[in-house]
Design an enzyme around this catalytic site. Structure first.
Site, PDB file in Angstrom:
ATOM      1  CG  HIS A  40      -2.166  -0.686   0.898  1.00 10.16           C
ATOM      2  ND1 HIS A  40      -2.401  -2.045   0.881  1.00 10.16           N
ATOM      3  CD2 HIS A  40      -3.539  -0.140   0.719  1.00 10.16           C
ATOM      4  CE1 HIS A  40      -3.719  -2.418   0.635  1.00 10.16           C
ATOM      5  NE2 HIS A  40      -4.446  -1.365   0.552  1.00 10.16           N
ATOM      6  CE  LYS A 105      -6.989 -10.351  11.449  1.00  9.71           C
ATOM      7  NZ  LYS A 105      -6.788  -9.474  12.615  1.00  9.71           N
TER       8      LYS A 105
END
Lengths: 169, 273
Positions: A40, A105
């Site tokens: 990222h 999650k």
């Protein structure tokens, strides 16, 4: 298999997303790209500098995941979701650039929730710690970028009947 | 003086770690298979986690991709001699993680060590010819949710309860519930943190031998399960499977409380030499 679960082909159409309800258990099918912390960071820098990305974000699905190494003859190692919140700093920028689906999650920041709702994207929660189960849902895994990152490298996965829960849309 | 060979330690620890990384605590799987009364999504998640644990064991796959940083608790007697104990633990870590994920990196450069070393080693010195080494695989998702509260004596038992419940409320959704909640009370700051982690080694369902600590554990479990986080944070009454608290005398002006969350992939074990 979980009874009454919907099957969704990736990327989902706007109509697919509209028909999803938060809390629905779904089975995902299609292409997802693995990317976590360091991938990222690199992709955000690439966007900032107008450089090419390892894959087209437009309509893409990102799976926050760093698998264990594949053993000989295996497609992939164990590959459950990692904590999505660590990617929150980069996610609104990715959504602005077309990211449609996130799978991970845990909870997301207010900024990410706003960006998801504003752009018609969707966040699915995968079941944390169910890595051996998810391994069995991957039918193909291809390296795409950043092999120097080891388990944090970007992979293109083809998944079949990948269980997840609709969390933000 | 009892002498223990480093090669035996390396061999037995390697075997222990390898088993732990594949097969999580069977009691957790049993509990997840028999849940009733949670939300439909949480029950579906519990079923999937139980299925995961069976797949892991039958296919020799790592039950979780985050095979963690290796943490060891070494109980070392003053009547034991082992030439190369530290190296044996490091080599066992390297050997056992050879096909697991390499999850250890420099904190600033983020350069990966490439072999999952160094392990984290907590040592307790005891009397006699004892050597016990416990292994705990600690993943980032749950470890990142750790909290340390430096309370005052006036905060007392109520303050402890407020702090532990607040820690679970803040971090429980990210820590792969259902959780085992480790609580360390007393000592100085790092004592509390180490105790909170060491508390996770206890067999599921076993309470502290001190009655007042046991009653605190029972009350905390009830309060935590009233938060409604549930399995995989999908709601319901099963947020934690156990609360394990450990205590140590502290300064008259202090009440340190540390909270360490253990995900449902409970992976630990002990070797005695």
């Amino acid at each position: 298999m979980i009874e009454n679960a919907k099957h969704i082909d990736l990327p989902p159409t706007p109509a697919d997303i509209k028909n999803l309800n938060v809390g629905d258990v779904v089975y995902l099918n299609g292409t997802v790209y693995t990317a976590r912390d360091q991938a990222h960071k690199r992709m955000a820098l690439a966007i900032e500098h107008n450089e090419a990305l390892p894959f087209d974000l437009d309509g893409a699905a990102i799976y926050y995941c760093g698998p264990t190494p594949a053993r000989d003859g295996e497609i992939i190692g164990s590959c459950g979701p990692t904590t999505s919140g660590r990617m929150d700093a980069y996610t609104p920028l990715f959504i602005e650039n077309g990211l449609k689906v996130m799978i991970g999650k845990g909870v997301r920041s207010d900024e990410v929730i706003t960006a998801i709702k504003a752009r018609g994207a969707v966040y699915f929660s995968a079941i944390g710690g169910a890595a051996a189960l998810y391994k069995s849902c991957v039918v193909k895994a291809e390296p795409v970028a950043y092999p120097d990152l080891g388990c944090e490298a970007v992979l293109r996965l083809t998944v079949k009947d990948f269980p997840a829960v609709v969390s933000i849309k | 003086m009892k002498t223990i060979s480093a090669s035996e330690i390396r061999r037995r620890l390697t075997a222990l770690i390898k088993t732990c990384l594949v097969v999580p605590d069977r009691e957790v799987t049993k509990k997840l298979s028999s849940l009733v009364g949670d939300t439909p999504a949480a029950l579906a998640a519990a079923k999937l986690i139980a299925e995961n644990n069976v797949i892991a064991e039958t296919t020799n796959a790592f039950c979780c991709q985050d095979t963690g940083q290796a943490v060891f608790f070494v109980k070392l007697g003053d009547g034991v001699f082992c030439d190369g104990l530290r190296e044996a633990i490091e080599l066992a870590t390297r050997d056992a993680y050879a096909d697991a994920r390499k999850s250890v990196a420099d904190p600033l450069t983020r350069l990966n060590s490439g072999d999952n070393t160094p392990p984290i080693i907590e040592t307790e010195l005891v009397k006699g010819d004892v050597l016990e080494i416990s292994f705990l695989a600690k993943g980032a998702g749950s470890e990142n949710m750790t909290k340390l509260y430096m309370l005052t004596p006036a905060d007392g038992r109520d303050g402890i309860i407020r702090s532990v419940v607040a820690a679970v409320e803040a971090g429980g959704r990210n820590a792969c519930p259902p959780l085992v909640v480790g609580v360390g009370i007393g000592g100085v700051s790092e004592t509390a943190c180490a105790l909170a982690k060491k508390a996770l080694l206890r067999p599921l369902g076993a309470h502290n031998e001190r009655e007042d600590v046991k009653s605190l554990e029972i009350e905390l479990l009830k309060r935590i399960n009233a938060l409604g986080i549930g399995v995989a944070a999908l709601g319901g009454k099963t947020t934690a499977l156990a609360v394990n608290a450990e205590v140590c005398p502290t300064h008259i002006g202090m009440l340190p409380v540390a909270v360490n969350l253990q995900c449902h992939s409970v992976r630990h074990g002990t070797v005695k030499f």
